[in-house]
Design an enzyme around this catalytic site. Sequence first.
Site, short mmCIF file in Angstrom:
data_model
loop_
_atom_site.label_atom_id
_atom_site.label_comp_id
_atom_site.label_asym_id
_atom_site.label_seq_id
_atom_site.Cartn_x
_atom_site.Cartn_y
_atom_site.Cartn_z
N ASP A 220 -12.93 22.25 -13.52
CA ASP A 220 -11.97 22.51 -12.45
C ASP A 220 -11.66 21.20 -11.74
O ASP A 220 -12.56 20.54 -11.21
CB ASP A 220 -12.56 23.55 -11.49
N GLU B 212 -6.74 28.16 -14.50
CA GLU B 212 -6.05 27.92 -13.23
C GLU B 212 -4.89 26.94 -13.37
O GLU B 212 -5.00 25.93 -14.06
CB GLU B 212 -7.04 27.36 -12.18
#
Length: 301
Positions: free
Chosen positions: A88, A287
């Site tokens: 991430d 994401e």
Amino acid sequence: MEPIDEEAFEKLKLAGRILREVREEIRSIIHEKMPVIEICERAEQLIIEKGAKPAFPCNISINEVAAHYTSPPGDTLTIPEGALVKVDLGAHIDGYVVDTAITVCFNPQYVELVRTAEKALQAAIETIRPGLPTSVLGSVIEQNIKSRGFKPISNLTGHQVGRYVVHAGTSLPNIYYPSIAKLKLGGAYAIEPFVTLPEAAGKVEDGSEVTIFRLLKPKKVGSLEARKLLGYIEENFKTLPFALRWIKNVVPKDHFNKAFHELLKAKAVMGYPVFIEVSKQPVAQAEHTVLVVEDGCVILT
Ligand code: MN
Ligand code: MN
């Protein structure tokens, strides 16, 4: 949150392009037994080399750890064989933040889990338009995940991004959740479905480890070293999250732990504990950050 102007849009677009390149480069080099600190440092260094700044430390969260792990200084953790690895990443230019994540899968058993997070993200992005209720978005993500036989993590959400703020304004649940909130034209949002196995609890809880911190409030602190550390944090990261790796040389080594503890105790800085799936089942995540435009959204990352 104000809708962004043209200049801000250009900064977001550039930060997004940089972060996309970094993500793909990390995807191509990550492998089993690789030291996690090597991945974190490489990703953060690439973001800087390409002309942006990390918006938060590179998160490498493995298997049942859903989020919020970055290497502490001197980390000896390596990527386990057969692991499910969430990478991430966040970058900003002049405070305009983009946030993206992938799951790299070294276990053939979990390929569908990863694909489900990606498909749910795609379905969400295809649904986005100005005025879309966040409850509808959550419902789309939840139904998409469940229709593929998996379970969303109910207490992790996407979020609006703001200037020098990663989690700003509106939260975007990955399940149906009654709310009057709507997506706004000109708003930048990070969409991030987290998916686990159907038999899992489908929730995360705080673990004991804390590797990511941020400034809460500039406060008066006693020691010279604590003041120096706080000044450095304020100037370099403002309210964005940081890693101990980034500040370990700001004060003499012998004083570091005491000075940092002083900042925590004074509540000048706060820590983010790692998030762990309650039933210790593996978690996948996908994401993107998007900008809401007239006829839908633009994927920035
Ligand atoms: Mn993220
Ligand atoms: Mn995010």
